[in-house]
Design a protein around this motif. Structure first.
Motif, PDB file in Angstrom:
ATOM      1  N   TYR A   1      -8.201   5.492   5.466  1.00 18.80           N
ATOM      2  CA  TYR A   1      -8.917   5.281   4.213  1.00 18.80           C
ATOM      3  C   TYR A   1     -10.411   5.343   4.483  1.00 18.80           C
ATOM      4  O   TYR A   1     -10.924   4.562   5.289  1.00 18.80           O
ATOM      5  CB  TYR A   1      -8.530   3.924   3.629  1.00 18.80           C
TER       6      TYR A   1
ATOM      7  N   GLY B   1      -3.193  19.062  15.561  1.00 19.21           N
ATOM      8  CA  GLY B   1      -1.799  18.625  15.506  1.00 19.21           C
ATOM      9  C   GLY B   1      -1.555  17.413  14.606  1.00 19.21           C
ATOM     10  O   GLY B   1      -0.419  17.012  14.414  1.00 19.21           O
TER      11      GLY B   1
ATOM     12  N   ASP C   1       0.833  -1.209   0.000  1.00 20.39           N
ATOM     13  CA  ASP C   1       0.000   0.000   0.000  1.00 20.39           C
ATOM     14  C   ASP C   1       0.870   1.262   0.000  1.00 20.39           C
ATOM     15  O   ASP C   1       0.387   2.359   0.230  1.00 20.39           O
ATOM     16  CB  ASP C   1      -0.948   0.006   1.207  1.00 20.39           C
ATOM     17  N   HIS C   2       2.163   1.084  -0.242  1.00 19.14           N
ATOM     18  CA  HIS C   2       3.123   2.192  -0.320  1.00 19.14           C
ATOM     19  C   HIS C   2       3.292   2.923   1.011  1.00 19.14           C
ATOM     20  O   HIS C   2       3.751   4.051   1.042  1.00 19.14           O
ATOM     21  CB  HIS C   2       2.751   3.198  -1.421  1.00 19.14           C
TER      22      HIS C   2
ATOM     23  N   ILE D   1      -3.250   4.710  -5.644  1.00 20.79           N
ATOM     24  CA  ILE D   1      -2.350   4.759  -4.477  1.00 20.79           C
ATOM     25  C   ILE D   1      -0.892   4.700  -4.919  1.00 20.79           C
ATOM     26  O   ILE D   1      -0.035   5.371  -4.344  1.00 20.79           O
ATOM     27  CB  ILE D   1      -2.705   3.651  -3.481  1.00 20.79           C
ATOM     28  N   GLY D   2      -0.619   3.921  -5.977  1.00 25.54           N
ATOM     29  CA  GLY D   2       0.746   3.872  -6.504  1.00 25.54           C
ATOM     30  C   GLY D   2       1.176   5.238  -7.024  1.00 25.54           C
ATOM     31  O   GLY D   2       2.315   5.661  -6.852  1.00 25.54           O
TER      32      GLY D   2
ATOM     33  N   ARG E   1      -7.516   0.651   9.614  1.00 25.25           N
ATOM     34  CA  ARG E   1      -7.327   1.974   9.001  1.00 25.25           C
ATOM     35  C   ARG E   1      -8.403   2.282   7.960  1.00 25.25           C
ATOM     36  O   ARG E   1      -8.384   3.319   7.331  1.00 25.25           O
ATOM     37  CB  ARG E   1      -5.949   2.051   8.338  1.00 25.25           C
TER      38      ARG E   1
ATOM     39  N   ARG F   1      -1.350  20.412   8.226  1.00 24.96           N
ATOM     40  CA  ARG F   1      -0.199  19.645   7.737  1.00 24.96           C
ATOM     41  C   ARG F   1      -0.596  18.345   7.064  1.00 24.96           C
ATOM     42  O   ARG F   1       0.244  17.637   6.540  1.00 24.96           O
ATOM     43  CB  ARG F   1       0.735  19.344   8.900  1.00 24.96           C
TER      44      ARG F   1
ATOM     45  N   TYR G   1      -0.845  14.776  11.695  1.00 24.10           N
ATOM     46  CA  TYR G   1      -0.043  14.768  10.477  1.00 24.10           C
ATOM     47  C   TYR G   1      -0.373  13.453   9.794  1.00 24.10           C
ATOM     48  O   TYR G   1       0.184  12.416  10.145  1.00 24.10           O
ATOM     49  CB  TYR G   1       1.438  14.871  10.851  1.00 24.10           C
TER      50      TYR G   1
ATOM     51  N   PRO H   1       1.266   7.733   0.123  1.00 19.59           N
ATOM     52  CA  PRO H   1       1.118   8.628   1.286  1.00 19.59           C
ATOM     53  C   PRO H   1       2.428   9.342   1.581  1.00 19.59           C
ATOM     54  O   PRO H   1       3.487   8.735   1.484  1.00 19.59           O
ATOM     55  CB  PRO H   1       0.763   7.672   2.423  1.00 19.59           C
ATOM     56  N   TYR H   2       2.347  10.618   1.924  1.00 19.59           N
ATOM     57  CA  TYR H   2       3.549  11.329   2.360  1.00 19.59           C
ATOM     58  C   TYR H   2       3.633  11.225   3.881  1.00 19.59           C
ATOM     59  O   TYR H   2       4.550  10.611   4.410  1.00 19.59           O
ATOM     60  CB  TYR H   2       3.531  12.791   1.889  1.00 19.59           C
ATOM     61  N   ALA H   3       2.641  11.775   4.570  1.00 21.37           N
ATOM     62  CA  ALA H   3       2.566  11.510   6.007  1.00 21.37           C
ATOM     63  C   ALA H   3       2.197  10.030   6.145  1.00 21.37           C
ATOM     64  O   ALA H   3       1.284   9.545   5.487  1.00 21.37           O
ATOM     65  CB  ALA H   3       1.505  12.390   6.644  1.00 21.37           C
ATOM     66  N   GLN H   4       2.926   9.286   6.969  1.00 24.62           N
ATOM     67  CA  GLN H   4       2.786   7.837   6.973  1.00 24.62           C
ATOM     68  C   GLN H   4       1.609   7.314   7.781  1.00 24.62           C
ATOM     69  O   GLN H   4       1.264   6.145   7.712  1.00 24.62           O
ATOM     70  CB  GLN H   4       4.086   7.191   7.440  1.00 24.62           C
ATOM     71  N   ASN H   5       1.004   8.175   8.577  1.00 25.42           N
ATOM     72  CA  ASN H   5      -0.197   7.766   9.293  1.00 25.42           C
ATOM     73  C   ASN H   5      -1.374   7.938   8.339  1.00 25.42           C
ATOM     74  O   ASN H   5      -1.955   9.005   8.236  1.00 25.42           O
ATOM     75  CB  ASN H   5      -0.355   8.645  10.540  1.00 25.42           C
TER      76      ASN H   5
ATOM     77  N   ASP I   1       8.247   8.113   9.865  1.00 23.21           N
ATOM     78  CA  ASP I   1       7.545   9.136   9.087  1.00 23.21           C
ATOM     79  C   ASP I   1       8.552   9.899   8.229  1.00 23.21           C
ATOM     80  O   ASP I   1       9.758   9.636   8.292  1.00 23.21           O
ATOM     81  CB  ASP I   1       6.741  10.081   9.987  1.00 23.21           C
ATOM     82  N   ILE I   2       8.013  10.819   7.439  1.00 22.37           N
ATOM     83  CA  ILE I   2       8.839  11.542   6.474  1.00 22.37           C
ATOM     84  C   ILE I   2       8.807  13.027   6.796  1.00 22.37           C
ATOM     85  O   ILE I   2       7.749  13.580   7.083  1.00 22.37           O
ATOM     86  CB  ILE I   2       8.286  11.318   5.047  1.00 22.37           C
TER      87      ILE I   2
ATOM     88  N   ASP J   1      -2.625  -4.958   1.421  1.00 25.45           N
ATOM     89  CA  ASP J   1      -2.196  -5.055   2.826  1.00 25.45           C
ATOM     90  C   ASP J   1      -2.477  -3.812   3.661  1.00 25.45           C
ATOM     91  O   ASP J   1      -1.788  -3.555   4.647  1.00 25.45           O
ATOM     92  CB  ASP J   1      -0.692  -5.391   2.943  1.00 25.45           C
ATOM     93  N   VAL J   2      -3.472  -3.029   3.285  1.00 25.63           N
ATOM     94  CA  VAL J   2      -3.885  -1.946   4.179  1.00 25.63           C
ATOM     95  C   VAL J   2      -4.568  -2.610   5.380  1.00 25.63           C
ATOM     96  O   VAL J   2      -5.478  -3.404   5.204  1.00 25.63           O
ATOM     97  CB  VAL J   2      -4.881  -0.986   3.479  1.00 25.63           C
ATOM     98  N   PRO J   3      -4.115  -2.322   6.591  1.00 25.00           N
ATOM     99  CA  PRO J   3      -4.732  -2.964   7.758  1.00 25.00           C
ATOM    100  C   PRO J   3      -6.190  -2.533   7.926  1.00 25.00           C
ATOM    101  O   PRO J   3      -6.520  -1.359   7.727  1.00 25.00           O
ATOM    102  CB  PRO J   3      -3.898  -2.463   8.940  1.00 25.00           C
TER     103      PRO J   3
END
Lengths: 400, 358
Positions: free
Chosen positions: B224, B111, A67-68, B212-213, B249, B141, B113, B217-221, A140-141, B244-246
């Motif tokens: 969906y 707060g 899922d990247h 998604i490819g 989420r 953010r 992200y 995601p930039y922020a990893q948290n 995280d990034i 494999d998205v849990p």
């Protein structure tokens, strides 16, 4: 046993720079309690890619799922604690320890154990409910860089870096490409014989720029530097000297970074607490990672990024720059005459100058006569501030 | 519990040829009661042709902006209430409205992200729009990556508003339209497929994984959110799970579309024992009636609101016996395994069924 040296650097005692005891404390209360630099985003580019990095006392395993999204776990098989994890399988959907082939899914849940029924009759029911899942960490990034935190529920990375973000350069790091002479090696890597804090203090010391580096960093206008603190982090900006600024297009060693508007060109040189600096310049962008190895030994890894242009364009700029008359007065002249091969002060290389200064300072720390005579109130303010942040973090976590 | 308040319509806006959004005036004294989270819905009550009917519609307004409560309503073919709202209501009319409810919400905090993936189709945009605007406004953010599926350019609800958001938040909001039957113009013949600002087709597995490819995601948290018809949810959810998205989420809200039930398996005239508000009720369940309707026809007052298996207001715990839910879009597999059921969707499968409203 020798008596402890109670001489102060400013906020910290000298022994903070020489003793294993202090380094152990820093490892525990600072390096294991902060977001730690783990590389660049492109180090884990594709689903199934993984790396492991040391972050303070923790070795952290980062893997990208299909899922990247990145996941981070403590690199430690829950069977016997072996630091051997790797992503396996055609689809890289599993994390496995080769020692006894215990296998976890990408959420860190234990999914299989060889000879489970015969050898582990005590593990009943679903494996992932046996309390043997991988310990989760956070990843995280920020600004194109990967950071890890050993806690699963770490405060968000933007909570940590948010305050300093507005002071960083406008560079869009994701659009730049890494430059290195040898593949898979940092642009610069060197072990310095000094405590890691000596290296940091040198990095954030404005006072020394016009002196130690009078012939090497004089293309930047130190008199017009601006700097300060935002949260636990230090920020710094200085413009180019007018001679350089007026013809920067031709004089810059590499093609100018185009995400920086003309009126914002300069050197952004923040220090992100505790151990990663970035140097965001007119034509290159660098990460400056300081890794303590021992009380008096520190590894510095510099990775550098430049514009994503063709080899030809790159060479053309390099040639243009090296013939530019600016560089006969700026940027590469040693402070003293001498053999540039053996005397760092004659090398014309600012890194060699800094390493030299750091190592010479470390040597003095062991002298009974050592003391800090006085502190430049503006130019060296950052040094005592940095020390007080160190003190603050240790005190914050020591009693928990 | 199922208390209705009379609210006046302050604005009625035509969103597309067959949909409107309706804004309500909220008296000051009801501010607290009508406090809501992005993603929740309102239940409205009408009496049409002598029959009392209720429907739930998602709020498209945002709780963090100074703006009235607003719901989006798209006409359903033959739909009693949606047509009534679209065709007969006027500004100034009063409507009976229950306080906002619903579990399809995001925990939106300043707060945070995060990267939010929003998948919506048709009128499923309504709660998504609320989440979208709230995130962009409240979480400076966070990033939002969104796909919106429609049949053609003209059926896109809230088009102007979405375009404005794209302009205003271009650096952290990506919106891709997916059109199953796009209207083509003559001029399109000269355009390459690259110029078209939309994907062609329904939102399916391929669309989701490509999206998604292309926009990782930039922020990893990352979270969906999916809202649309049942099949769209199913496809999107499966695509995410394949990647494999849990599961924890992924958040979904289904709009309509009942599953064909095992009505024939119902136990005829089963005995229902219900514990409600300290009272023990014993009654026979007539064929075809749900447990909830059985209790209501006895003059009882069980909690409920949407009667569509979506909102979970009518949740009860089955102590004895077995039930079948015709439609369950609210409870998780774990909750069902723990014995929870939606009484508005439940029919008895055993001779006797005992339930408790907790």
């Amino acid at each position: 046993m020798s008596e402890k040296n109670k001489t102060m650097m400013h906020e910290l005692p000298v022994e903070a720079y020489t003793s294993q005891e202090w380094l152990d404390m820093e490892m525990k209360y600072i390096f294991s309690k902060t977001w730690q630099f783990a590389g660049f985003v492109e180090d884990v580019a594709e689903p199934g890619d993984y790396i492991s990095v040391q972050a303070g006392l923790n070795n952290i395993f980062i893997v990208k799922g299909r899922d990247h999204r990145l996941r981070a776990f403590h690199n430690m098989c829950r069977h016997r604690g072996t630091q051997l994890l790797r992503a396996v399988g055609k689809a890289k959907k599993a994390i496995s320890c080769p020692y006894h082939d215990w296998t976890y899914d990408l959420e860190g849940k234990l999914i299989s154990i060889p000879k489970r029924e015969e050898e582990f009759p005590q593990l009943k029911g679903e494996l992932h409910k046996c309390g043997l899942n991988l310990h989760e960490a956070s990843v995280d990034i920020f600004k194109g860089m990967l950071f890890v935190h050993p806690d699963k529920d770490a405060p968000s990375i933007m909570e940590f870096f948010g305050e300093v973000e507005p002071y960083l350069g406008p560079h869009i790091v994701e659009d730049l490409v890494e430059y290195s002479e040898n593949d898979n090696e940092p642009f610069y890597s060197r072990e310095i014989k000094a405590n890691w804090k000596i290296v940091v203090e040198n990095y954030i010391d404005h006072y020394h720029l016009a002196h130690l580096h009078e012939g090497t960093l004089n293309m930047y206008d130190h008199a017009r530097a601006e700097f300060g603190w935002a949260g636990p982090h230090y920020w710094f900006y200085e413009p180019l000297v007018p001679d350089y600024a007026k013809d920067v297009k031709n004089a810059a060693p590499y093609p100018l970074i185009d995400s920086v508007p003309e009126d914002k060109i300069g050197a952004y040189v923040p220090w992100l607490f505790p151990n990663i600096g970035i140097t965001e310049g007119e034509s290159s962008w660098n990460s400056f990672h300081v890794i303590p190895l021992a009380p008096d030994r520190t590894l510095v890894n510099i990775r550098t990024k430049v514009m994503n242009v063709s080899e030809r364009e790159f060479t053309r700029q390099y040639t243009k720059s090296s013939m530019h008359k600016l560089w006969s007065h700026y940027g590469n002249k040693g402070k003293y005459e001498g053999d540039p091969e053996t005397d760092p002060m004659a090398s014309g290389d600012f890194m060699a100058e800094d390493v030299y200064a750091c190592e010479q300072q470390q040597k003095s720390l062991y002298s009974p006569k050592f003391q800090v005579g006085a502190q430049a109130q503006r130019g060296e303010y950052a040094i005592s501030k940095f020390q007080s942040v160190i003190k603050e973090w240790i005190e914050k976590y020591k009693d928990q | 519990m199922s208390k209705f308040y009379k609210l006046q319509i302050t604005d009625l806006r035509k969103e597309t040829a067959d949909s409107v959004s309706v804004a309500f005036d909220l008296p000051y004294e009801l501010y607290n009661e009508f406090n809501y989270k992005a993603g929740q819905y309102l239940t409205v009550k009408f009496t049409i042709g002598g029959e009392e009917v209720r429907r739930s519609y998602s709020l498209c307004s945002s709780p963090v902006m100074e703006e009235p409560l607003r719901i989006g309503v798209k006409k359903v073919k033959g739909g009693l209430v949606s047509n009534h709202i679209n065709d007969s209501l006027k500004v100034g009319d009063t409507v009976e409205v229950m306080v906002p409810e619903g579990r399809f919400t995001a925990d939106i905090k300043e707060g945070n992200y995060k990267t939010y993936y929003l998948f919506s189709a048709g009128s499923g945009i309504t709660p998504i729009l609320s989440i979208l605007r709230t995130v962009l406004f409240r979480e400076p953010r966070s990033y939002v990556h969104m796909i919106y599926g429609n049949s053609n350019q003209e059926s896109i609800m809230f088009q102007n508003e979405l375009e404005q958001l794209q302009e205003q938040y271009f650096d952290r909001f990506v919106l891709v339209h997916s059109l199953s039957r796009p209207k083509s113009k003559w001029s399109d013949l000269w355009k390459s497929s690259k110029d078209k600002p939309y994907l062609k087709g329904r939102i399916d597995k391929k669309t989701v994984s490509r999206f998604i490819g292309e926009y990782p995601p930039y922020a990893q948290n990352a979270e969906y959110y999916i809202c649309g018809p049942g099949t769209m949810i199913q496809n999107t959810k499966e695509a995410l799970k394949d990647m494999d998205v849990p599961g924890e989420r992924i958040f979904t809200e289904s709009f309509g579309g009942q599953t064909e039930g095992a009505d024939q398996d119902a136990w005829e005239n089963a005995t229902l024992i219900a514990h409600l508000d300290g009272e023990k009720i014993e009654v026979n369940v007539p064929k075809g009636k749900t447990l909830l309707r059985t209790l209501i026809s006895q003059g009882k007052n069980p909690p409920y609101s949407c009667e569509g298996g979506v909102c979970s207001t009518c949740i009860c715990k089955v102590k004895n016996g077995k039930v079948h839910m015709k439609n369950n879009l609210a409870l998780t597999d774990e909750e069902v395994a723990d014995g929870y059921a939606l009484s508005c969707q439940s029919i008895p499968l055993t001779e006797s069924v005992e339930i408790v409203y907790e």
